[in-house]
Write a protein that holds these residues in place. Structure first.
Motif, PDB file in Angstrom:
ATOM      1  N   PRO A 133       0.833  -1.212   0.000  1.00  0.00           N
ATOM      2  CA  PRO A 133       0.000   0.000   0.000  1.00  0.00           C
ATOM      3  C   PRO A 133       0.862   1.253   0.000  1.00  0.00           C
ATOM      4  N   PHE A 134       0.193   2.356  -0.352  1.00  0.00           N
ATOM      5  CA  PHE A 134       0.838   3.660  -0.183  1.00  0.00           C
ATOM      6  C   PHE A 134       0.968   3.973   1.296  1.00  0.00           C
ATOM      7  N   PRO A 135       1.831   4.903   1.641  1.00  0.00           N
ATOM      8  CA  PRO A 135       1.861   5.355   3.047  1.00  0.00           C
ATOM      9  C   PRO A 135       0.474   5.795   3.502  1.00  0.00           C
ATOM     10  N   ALA A 136       0.168   5.526   4.751  1.00  0.00           N
ATOM     11  CA  ALA A 136      -1.169   5.870   5.275  1.00  0.00           C
ATOM     12  C   ALA A 136      -1.435   7.355   5.102  1.00  0.00           C
ATOM     13  N   THR A 137      -2.682   7.614   4.716  1.00  0.00           N
ATOM     14  CA  THR A 137      -3.054   9.021   4.491  1.00  0.00           C
ATOM     15  C   THR A 137      -3.763   9.601   5.710  1.00  0.00           C
ATOM     16  N   ARG A 451     -12.737   2.398 -10.624  1.00  0.00           N
ATOM     17  CA  ARG A 451     -12.588   3.735 -11.202  1.00  0.00           C
ATOM     18  C   ARG A 451     -13.004   4.788 -10.178  1.00  0.00           C
ATOM     19  N   ILE A 452     -14.121   4.488  -9.546  1.00  0.00           N
ATOM     20  CA  ILE A 452     -14.600   5.468  -8.571  1.00  0.00           C
ATOM     21  C   ILE A 452     -13.617   5.576  -7.407  1.00  0.00           C
ATOM     22  N   ALA A 453     -13.026   4.454  -7.070  1.00  0.00           N
ATOM     23  CA  ALA A 453     -12.041   4.496  -5.977  1.00  0.00           C
ATOM     24  C   ALA A 453     -10.926   5.466  -6.341  1.00  0.00           C
ATOM     25  N   THR A 454     -10.492   5.371  -7.591  1.00  0.00           N
ATOM     26  CA  THR A 454      -9.446   6.290  -8.034  1.00  0.00           C
ATOM     27  C   THR A 454      -9.925   7.740  -7.922  1.00  0.00           C
ATOM     28  N   GLY A 455     -11.173   7.942  -8.348  1.00  0.00           N
ATOM     29  CA  GLY A 455     -11.719   9.305  -8.319  1.00  0.00           C
ATOM     30  C   GLY A 455     -11.849   9.792  -6.874  1.00  0.00           C
ATOM     31  N   LEU A 456     -12.319   8.892  -6.024  1.00  0.00           N
ATOM     32  CA  LEU A 456     -12.513   9.271  -4.614  1.00  0.00           C
ATOM     33  C   LEU A 456     -11.175   9.662  -4.010  1.00  0.00           C
ATOM     34  N   ASP A 457     -10.169   8.841  -4.355  1.00  0.00           N
ATOM     35  CA  ASP A 457      -8.833   9.130  -3.826  1.00  0.00           C
ATOM     36  C   ASP A 457      -8.364  10.485  -4.324  1.00  0.00           C
ATOM     37  N   LYS A 458      -8.600  10.734  -5.557  1.00  0.00           N
ATOM     38  CA  LYS A 458      -8.184  12.017  -6.143  1.00  0.00           C
ATOM     39  C   LYS A 458      -8.886  13.154  -5.386  1.00  0.00           C
ATOM     40  N   MET A 461      -7.270  13.435  -1.963  1.00  0.00           N
ATOM     41  CA  MET A 461      -5.880  13.885  -1.928  1.00  0.00           C
ATOM     42  C   MET A 461      -5.633  15.114  -2.793  1.00  0.00           C
ATOM     43  N   GLY A 462      -6.590  15.444  -3.592  1.00  0.00           N
ATOM     44  CA  GLY A 462      -6.446  16.644  -4.422  1.00  0.00           C
ATOM     45  C   GLY A 462      -5.607  16.422  -5.666  1.00  0.00           C
ATOM     46  N   LYS A 463      -5.123  15.192  -5.860  1.00  0.00           N
ATOM     47  CA  LYS A 463      -4.448  14.930  -7.128  1.00  0.00           C
ATOM     48  C   LYS A 463      -4.585  13.456  -7.528  1.00  0.00           C
TER      49      LYS A 463
END
Lengths: 621, 604, 339, 298
Positions: A133-137, A451-458, A461-463
């Protein structure tokens, strides 16, 4: 773009870095491209991946099976569709309809779905992929519904480094996978294992927790307050009402299907069955509808001892949205399919017991979306068919009762309306899967969810932190022999008929042996291999054309460039002075590699072009 | 009689100045208005001490051939002259050396062989030459002077010619030769003139100076130069070598390029290449060379390329008789090669026509886009005639349809169909005319095709277009002489033999035989209509020619379907008018055609 | 096979007759007649006819050229013999060429005798010994022109007769050698000279010649001055003193020469491979060497010589001595030299 | 770019590049008919590249071919073409050049056409130094006539005409040309199209008789000897230390038939045939007509 990250992610488990055959050992000359022409190339040339809502890198995983690299193969799947073992059984397989091998003149499609299962079946026990995983947000996200969409979204959000809570109404996760699909198609232990793996570290699962404003229910508003984001993935759990002209008068509450005994909606029938209720059916069962649910109901009915099971459909077999195998297996099991009819009413005897169904004959009408046809009732063509049990499976729809406290915008089908990132009209409230799409397939839901997960993350996180990219890697051979093109599609071994009908549980499809899987895997054209003539080195000798299996190498003076930035038709010419290039038409190319073998100047290059997910914890500029 | 008709034969060894003496004689005579015809015989192997014979016929009337006998025989080298002693007629003069270098061995002197009928004149030429020039080299001039004195020829005219001949050389060369000439001349004045060989001043009004003694090959060369020849490719072969030699000297003066190639195949190949490129190109050869060239001629025909082949026949087959004359290459010239490869073949019958046809050949080649063969024979190539070549040549310097005649809106087709079957010709370097030509059968655009229709059509085109050559500008392809209207005997002849034919016809008419002769200057295509019209007028038709098979007779018969009497024999020498006359008489007597294919002596 | 080579020097009657006979008897022999002149054998004795208009030399030929061709007799003309080597059997010509012989006949006849006092003036004179000389004389003699004969041998007297017929004036200066080949002493000449006058020939007084020159420019006439004073002019001056055997070239060859080549009864000389005939030879025994050979005798000699050359000699023949010059009844000259 | 990464080939870019290269204008409309894979294709492309690089207009190019697989070469080029007779390319080309020095004259032919039937012409074209370029395509076999032995066929080669194997020692074309006095002698290999194109360019640019020996397989009739594989292994680059002005060194290289070196073996500058012919004209007091002079010379 940040290649390091791309490579990092690539080494996170894409086949790019998976231990591979010799030609992959050298990674120095891999390229990543975001050129629209390359996206378009993949879309045009890898039809299975393009058709897959989850964009599964099918040629890659099939090739790995051929190489007996089942773990890698499974991993490639997992990266895209999260639940390979499940989809390897019950996927609706849009890929196979698109498969190049199924194109006119090329024969039957590759058994993509079952090869997926083969990867799952044959991999080393417990060799689960271990995505880093990525570092915890520090962001918290609630996902409502542990169906395919919910699971997929949660899985991705966790990898993005968010803290995810999945809230499920039922006792078990899986949604339709658990409560809809019969066990003989999807063994529950397999399902449980995959869900367990998918909802791994960073995901909290709360089952038996209903969202709502009633007692013991959790209001949606509260969730929105507690979490940085909430994602609705509740799907379509309400059966569509059967319109019966004879009984139009009755209101919603007096739906005759719901009130009259021996009449039931298939969805309810299945859910109750899988919740553990005792369900029985009469000897003669009439199933209305031709979807997966309808087929499942019919086949379950056979297993419950019904002797005369009929699927009544409005058009004909060829227009119903289930796989050929499904129909074939149902028929083997004695299920009859009767077409060109629409029910108009229930026939009852004097003491009000149902004795049969009244139908009107149909004729085929206009085409409808998704390759369906309209059915137009023929006046005065009514007839009656006797039956003891009626199961109605004509479709499902979303239900919104669980959020009286939160209003969101809906579309004309009363599905949730969302923006590009997947957010509803309510700030922080997202939706995915069937709740947005309406009743679709498992793979549609998963694909959408990711796809939505990607969008939600964006949004969080703003990017953008994940995006599709085309990975290009030189490849020095075709990996195929022309002979492979003539291997017939390998039949799925089935459980014997009588033992199939004895009980509900045993899985009908036994899965491929390694040898069978390998043989079937050979059939794949490996469409991700890109055969290209380096025009600079080409001497236009046409030796490649001479050995081409079909009209796949062409003398061209130009090519249409589509708005999408990709290529359209190759403009062929016989005028030597206009022959700009000799070019391999990848649409025709079946990746046999014969051309590359004979080229006197070795100007035909092979490269693997794969659409993969490139990620970057820092986000893309 | 007031007619002068003297034939002088000078015989010597290479280096004796035999030919030079002959040249001065004939040029002098021509310069004072005599008609002259001459034929020199060179050694087969130049230098060594090969035999040289110079024969000159000087006449106040037009003459068409040499006489079989000489009125005067001059020996500058008895060892060579011995063989020719009988050439002098009865009561003809034989002039020979009186003082050989060393006491001559018995049997080595002409004196010993002089026929009883001859009138011998021993002359101490060597002594006289040495006395006047300190060198024996001017014996030829002494002999010439003696001849002139003996025949009362005008001394000054000779002086002028000698001066002209040695122009450019040191002054004393000329004066010494004149001195030697005068020594001989004076010696002759001292001897009693038996007054038998008669020489009369030319007829009044004979225009002097215009005519120059010219050989067939010289005339061919002049024709080429006057027609603006650009490139020439040759390979030495007797008797055509002098064409190459003269052009090698004169063409560069006019900016022309001459190349001696490695063989005849290369020569004709380069000629075709240059012709294709738009150059006025020619090559020259003899029968053996032509045999080598036929393949390329076929290409020229097929690809419709203008080029000119100047061919001088000699004795054949194979190497045959390089220094003997013959007309046995007609078949090769007309038919030689594979396939239906009709080409243009023209054959001059005298020196002027050598000039005329050589010049026109380039126009014909360009106009009809085909190889043109100018067919001479050794006798015509080497013989001298007093001819006056025009100061203003009649030849057009460009000819034929060019790219400009093609409709620019249409895509260019090298072999496009046309009413006259002649297509506009583009040349390399011209924009808009790019095309490829080939020896393969091809369609209008030039691309190879073996379709039946194309082949039939193109064969027709290649043949039809040549018909036009029969009526090209003012070029007469046949000429009739002798009696007009119906005649007992008509003689149909070609090439050098036509001269003997006219002589024979003259005599026949003098004998009261109604007789006419027709010369045929174009052998391919054959002017059949004109020939048939001539045949209509003739009780019998005789075809004399210097070959064994009667090749021209065969050609005429095959194309007219009418019978002719043949007189065909091969002695390596020009035909004897007497033999033709004999056949004319034979036919005039109403005795049917006969084939005479033996030598003249056997013929009676 | 070995063909006998016969060389006959001299193109006159004897030589030609011999050649003809040699050919008859020896078909294979190689026969060569050698002549200083240009023409084939012709009738010098008929040249008077020139004045009858017969000027074409062909009319005087004894045989047409093909006679020789057919007989295979070579006639080498314009060939002057300068030396004969009897032992080597070769004849050398002026141009240095030599031809070999097995048997040689010298039949050169006689050559013109010219008194020493005239030698210097030869170029002012005409002669009548060859066709060429005769034609030259005729061309030089204008119509009615006058001829002055010096001496006057029988040939000249014959010509004089012809000239008179054509109306020419003829004068004659007597000399001891007048009337040759007849031998007539000066003392005995009277009646004969009278006969000449009867023929219309003016006979002048004899006497040595002092000089001959052109009479006056242009006309071409000649003036003859006499030593004893006096002179005479004429268009043509014709010395005619008879001839002597032309055998100088035979000196030193081993043959015996007195006047002519001395020959025996078979015309053979002292050299066994050399014969002589005609005026070149002198028959033995001679009485004072007087010999008058007319044409018939010359032909006989040639024939005799030829017979002996082929080894089939005739028995001795009696040379018929010709009669002396004589006068007929009315005083006209009678001579075998008049035909 | 130097890095070995697979550069994506974007078709329309390629097409544009080819379009801009301008070489297509040197092609005719007719599709070449050689066997697929034939080295003549490489030669064709090489020629189009070369004439384009040298900026020679199609109308000023003349391509002369003889008989053999090369014979159709002109038909596939947009240039003046002359398909002549077996072995007679050089004479015809000589005529073309002599007729007009403005033209760039290319002679194309095979080993049979050049060294068998046409062998007699090569020495003279070479020694005269006529300014043409002879592209000799050596595949050691007669292809057009379907596989017979040629003058450069190796000993032991088995063909229809040598069913019991060829026993004649093949001739050495480079050695011949070097001794004939060719002023430019080079060698290339059809399997290396870029280098081939460069060599053709240099050969054409050379003023004088340039001979380029092009090794190629006959993909149809020779499956054993001169295959792309075998030739590809045999050929080697020209040694760096070779001095092209050293004829003896060139001959030494030419003699190494087992390791044919690709590149320029020999070159010298000397007057061409046309130079000499014009010198003759001037010496004779004439003037070379301008119409056939190279544009430069005007």
């Amino acid at each position: 773009m940040n290649h390091a990250a791309g490579r990092f992610q690539a080494s996170g488990g894409t086949p790019a870095e998976a231990p591979a055959a010799g030609n992959e050992s050298d990674d120095s000359n891999i390229r990543f491209s975001t050129d629209p022409r390359d996206y378009k190339w993949v879309a045009d040339n890898v039809p299975c991946q393009e058709a897959c809502p989850a964009k599964t890198n099918i040629p890659a995983y099939i090739r790995m099976i051929a190489e007996q690299r089942y773990d890698d193969s499974y991993e490639v799947n997992e990266l895209a569709n999260v639940l390979p073992g499940v989809l390897g059984r019950i996927c609706s397989r849009p890929c196979e309809d698109a498969c190049r091998h199924a194109w006119p003149g090329n024969g039957e499609p590759v058994d993509i779905c079952h090869l997926k299962r083969a990867a799952a079946d044959l991999r080393a026990p417990g060799a689960d992929p271990t995505p880093q995983p990525f570092p915890a947000t520090g962001k918290r996200v609630a996902v409502i519904g542990a169906g395919p969409a919910g699971i997929a979204a949660a899985h991705d959000l966790a990898i993005f480094g968010h803290e995810v809570t999945v809230i499920e109404r039922e006792e078990k996760p899986g949604g339709m996978l658990f409560y809809g699909i019969p066990e003989f198609r999807l063994p529950r232990d397999e399902l449980a294992a995959e869900i367990g793996r998918a909802l791994g570290p960073g995901v909290t699962l709360q089952c038996g927790t209903a969202i709502g404003t009633g007692d013991g229910e959790t209001p949606l508003a509260a969730l929105l307050a507690d979490y940085d984001a909430v994602l609705i993935a509740t799907g379509t759990m309400r059966a569509m009402r059967l319109p019966l002209p004879d009984h139009e008068t009755e209101g919603e509450s007096e739906d005759i299907i719901r009130v009259l005994p021996d009449n039931e909606y298939g969805l309810d029938f299945l859910v109750e069955l899988h919740r553990g209720a005792d369900k029985i059916v009469g000897k003669r069962v009439a199933v209305i509808g031709g979807g997966f649910t309808a087929m499942d109901c019919a086949r379950i009915a056979r297993r419950m001892g019904a002797t005369d099971v009929v699927n009544h459909i409005r058009t004909t077999e060829e227009f119903i949205p289930v796989t050929r195998e499904e129909i074939a297996q149902a028929k083997e099991e004695g299920v009859k399919i009767r077409g060109m009819r629409s029910p108009v009413g229930i026939v009852t005897d004097d003491n009000g017991r149902m004795t049969g169904l009244r139908f009107k004959r149909n004729r085929l009408g206009e085409w409808r979306a998704g390759g369906r046809r309209q059915a137009i009732p023929i006046e005065g063509s009514e007839f009656v068919e006797d039956c003891d049990t009626v199961l109605v499976c004509i479709g499902q729809e979303t239900e919104h009762d669980f959020r009286p406290d939160v209003e969101i915008g809906l579309d004309r089908w009363s599905n949730a309306e969302i923006d590009d990132n997947g957010m509803t009209s309510r700030e922080g409230l997202f939706a995915c899967g069937d709740y947005v799409l309406g009743a679709t397939t498992v793979i549609d839901a998963i694909g959408h969810a990711r796809r939505i997960a990607t969008g939600l993350d964006k949004w969080l996180m703003g990017k953008e932190r994940r995006r599709p990219v085309v990975r290009i890697k030189p490849h020095d051979r075709s990996d195929r022999e022309r002979a492979f093109d003539f291997i017939p599609r390998v039949e799925m071994p089935m459980l014997s008929m009588d033992s199939r009908l004895e009980e509900l549980a045993p899985e009908a499809e036994l899965g491929f042996e390694a040898a069978e899987a390998a043989e079937e895997a050979k059939r794949c054209y490996l469409c991700y291999l890109n055969y290209e003539i380096n025009v600079d080195d080409c001497i236009y000798c046409r030796m490649c054309i001479d050995v081409a299996p079909k009209h796949c190498i062409k003398l061209i003076e130009g090519v249409e460039v589509t708005d999408a930035g990709g290529y359209g038709e190759l403009i062929e010419t016989e005028d030597w002075s206009k022959v700009r290039a000799i070019w391999i038409d990848n649409a025709e190319c079946i990746r046999c590699g014969a051309c590359a073998d004979v080229c006197p100047t070795n100007c035909i290059s092979i490269s693997r072009k794969e659409l993969i997910w490139e990620t970057d914890s820092e986000g893309f500029a | 009689m007031s007619v002068t008709d003297i034939q002088v034969t000078i015989c010597g060894s290479a280096g004796d100045g035999t030919i030079a003496a002959g040249d001065i004689l004939k040029n002098t005579m021509a310069s004072i208005g005599f008609k002259a015809i001459a034929f020199d015989l060179f050694p087969a192997e130049i230098r060594g001490f090969g035999k040289c014979v110079s024969r000159t016929r000087i006449s106040s009337e037009p003459v068409y051939t040499l006489k079989p006998e000489a009125d005067v025989l001059i020996s500058l080298d008895d060892t060579h002259a011995l063989a020719h002693i009988r050439e002098a007629r009865e009561f003809g003069v034989v002039i020979h050396e009186e003082c050989p270098i060393a006491p001559a061995a018995e049997g080595s002197q002409v004196a010993e062989y002089i026929e009883p009928g001859h009138l011998p004149y021993q002359l101490p030429m060597r002594n006289m030459s040495e006395q006047t020039t300190n060198s024996p080299r001017s014996r030829n001039m002494v002999a010439l002077g003696f001849l002139a004195g003996l025949l009362d020829m005008p001394r000054d005219a000779f002086h002028a010619t000698i001066a002209r001949k040695f122009r450019g050389k040191a002054k004393e060369v000329s004066t010494q030769n004149v001195a030697a000439f005068d020594a001989g001349f004076d010696a002759a004045l001292a001897v009693f003139k038996l007054d038998d060989v008669r020489f009369r001043a030319p007829a009044e009004g004979a225009e002097t100076g215009a005519a120059v003694m010219t050989t067939g090959n010289e005339a061919v060369v002049r024709g080429c130069l006057d027609a603006g020849i650009d490139s020439f490719f040759g390979y030495p072969i007797t008797p055509a070598s002098s064409i190459l030699e003269m052009l090698a000297k004169d063409m560069p003066k006019r900016g022309g390029r001459v190349l001696q190639t490695e063989d005849e195949i290369s020569a004709v190949g380069a000629t075709v290449g240059a012709g294709y490129t738009g150059s006025r190109a020619a090559t020259s050869t003899s029968g053996p060379g032509l045999a080598l060239m036929t393949e390329m001629i076929g290409l020229g025909v097929m690809a419709e390329i203008p080029c000119v082949l100047l061919v001088s026949q000699r004795g054949g087959p194979s190497t045959g008789m390089p220094t003997k004359t013959e007309q046995s290459d007609l078949n090769l010239a007309v038919y030689g090669g594979s396939g239906d490869a009709q080409r243009l073949v023209v054959a001059p019958t005298n020196v002027y026509e050598c000039y005329e046809l050589a010049g026109y050949a380039f126009e014909l080649a360009e106009t009809f886009q085909t190889p043109v063969i100018v067919l001479l024979d050794l006798y015509l190539s080497n013989r001298h005639e007093s001819v006056a070549l025009p100061d203003d040549p009649p030849f057009a310097l460009t000819a034929g349809k060019g790219l400009s005649e093609h409709d620019p809106d249409e895509s260019y087709q090298r072999f496009a169909a046309a009413a006259d079957s002649i297509s506009p010709r583009a040349m390399p370097g011209e924009a808009g005319g790019i095309h490829t030509i080939t020896g393969l059968e091809h369609g209008a655009e030039g691309r190879p095709s073996d379709s039946a229709d194309t082949h039939a059509e193109m064969n027709r085109k290649r043949h039809d277009k040549l018909r036009g050559a029969l009526a090209y500008r003012d070029l007469a392809v046949t000429e009739r002489h002798g009696d007009a209207g119906k005649v007992d005997v008509g003689v149909l002849a070609w090439g050098s033999t036509y001269g003997e034919t006219l002589e024979a016809m003259k005599q026949a008419r003098a004998e009261g035989i109604r007789c006419a002769a027709m010369k045929v200057k174009m052998l391919s295509p054959l002017p059949t209509a004109a020939i048939e019209a001539f045949m209509d007028d003739c009780g019998a038709v005789l075809v004399p020619e210097l070959n064994h098979e009667g090749q021209f007779a065969n050609l005429v018969m095959s194309q007219t379907g009418r019978p002719v009497a043949r007189l065909s024999y091969t002695t390596g020498e020009p035909m004897r008018p007497g033999d033709i006359l004999r056949e004319i008489r034979h036919l005039a007597e109403g005795r049917g055609p006969r084939v005479v294919a033996q030598g003249p002596n056997a013929a009676e | 096979m070995n063909r006998t080579r016969y060389v006959l020097i001299g193109n006159g009657a004897a030589g030609n007759r011999a050649a003809e006979l040699l050919r008859e008897r020896d078909p294979d022999g190689v026969i060569t007649i050698v002549s200083r002149g240009t023409l084939l054998q012709y009738r010098r004795d008929r040249l008077n006819d020139l004045f009858d208009g017969r000027t074409d030399w062909r009319d005087y030929l004894v045989n047409a050229p093909d006679f020789y061709t057919e007989k295979g007799i070579r006639v080498r003309r314009q060939s002057t013999v300068v030396k004969v080597d009897a032992d080597a059997g070769s004849v050398v010509f002026a141009n240095g060429e030599a031809i070999g012989f097995d048997k040689l006949l010298v039949a050169t006849g006689g050559e013109r005798y010219l008194p020493d006092d005239l030698l210097d003036f030869a170029d002012q004179c005409h002669f009548f010994d060859s066709y060429e000389e005769a034609m030259t004389l005729r061309r030089a003699l204008p119509d009615g022109g006058r001829v002055l004969i010096l001496g006057g041998d029988m040939a000249a007297i014959g010509l004089a007769r012809k000239l008179r017929e054509h109306g020419h004036g003829v004068a004659l200066v007597p000399h001891e050698r007048s009337f040759r080949p007849h031998l007539v002493d000066e003392a005995a000449q009277g009646p004969y000279l009278a006969a000449l006058e009867k023929m219309g020939i003016e006979v002048l007084a004899p006497g040595p010649i002092d000089g001959i020159e052109a009479a006056d420019s242009g006309s071409g006439a000649k003036r003859v001055r006499f030593a004893g004073g006096g002179e005479a002019t004429a268009d043509i001056v014709l010395p005619a003193y008879g001839s002597v055997p032309a055998v100088d070239f035979m000196h030193g060859t081993g043959v015996e020469i007195e006047r002519g080549i001395l020959v025996g009864a078979t015309q053979r000389s002292a050299k066994e491979n050399v014969w002589a005939a005609g005026n070149a030879c002198q028959l033995e025994p001679t009485e004072k060497g007087i010999h008058i050979y007319n044409r018939d005798l010359v032909l006989q000699m040639g024939e005799v010589a030829a017979r002996d050359m082929i080894g089939d000699p005739l028995e001795l023949f009696e040379p018929g001595y010709a009669q002396e010059l004589a006068l007929d009844a009315d005083g006209g000259l009678q001579s075998i030299f008049f035909d | 770019m130097a890095d070995t990464a697979a550069q994506p080939i974007y078709l329309e870019d390629r097409i544009r590049k080819i379009e801009e290269s301008g070489r297509l204008k040197h092609r005719s409309k007719a599709l070449p008919t050689w066997c697929p894979g034939c080295g003549y294709y490489a030669m064709t492309e090489g020629v189009t590249l070369a004439v384009e690089r040298l900026n020679i207009a199609p109308k000023d190019t003349v391509i002369v071919s003889g008989i053999g697989c090369a014979s159709r070469f002109p038909f596939f080029m947009n240039a003046y073409g002359f398909h002549t007779l077996h072995g007679r390319t050089l004479p015809v080309a000589t005529g073309v050049k002599i007729a007009n020095d403005r033209l760039t004259v290319l002679v194309v032919g095979g080993d049979g056409d050049g060294f068998a039937i046409g062998g007699g012409h090569i020495p003279h074209a070479a020694r005269r130094n006529i300014d043409i370029t002879y592209l000799l395509f050596d595949n050691g076999i007669y292809g057009l006539t379907k596989g017979q032995t040629s003058p450069t066929s190796v000993v032991g080669f088995e063909t229809k005409t040598t069913p019991y194997e060829n026993r004649d020692v093949p001739l050495n074309p480079l050695m011949m040309l070097l001794s004939y006095g060719a002023s430019w002698v080079g060698q290339a290999y059809a399997g290396h199209p870029h280098f081939l194109a460069d060599m053709i360019t240099d050969a054409i640019a050379h003023k004088g008789f340039s001979y380029l020996h092009i090794m190629s397989p006959c993909v149809t009739f020779d499956k054993t000897t001169n295959t792309y594989q075998n030739l590809g292994m045999k050929v080697r680059p020209m040694p760096d230390d070779h001095d092209p002005s050293d004829r003896m060194a060139a001959m030494a290289l030419a003699s190494e038939i087992d390791r044919p070196a690709e590149g320029l073996l020999y070159r010298e500058d000397r007057p061409t045939l046309s130079d000499n012919l014009d010198a003759i004209i001037r010496e004779a007091g004439g003037t070379p007509p301008p119409h056939r002079q190279p544009a430069a010379a005007e």
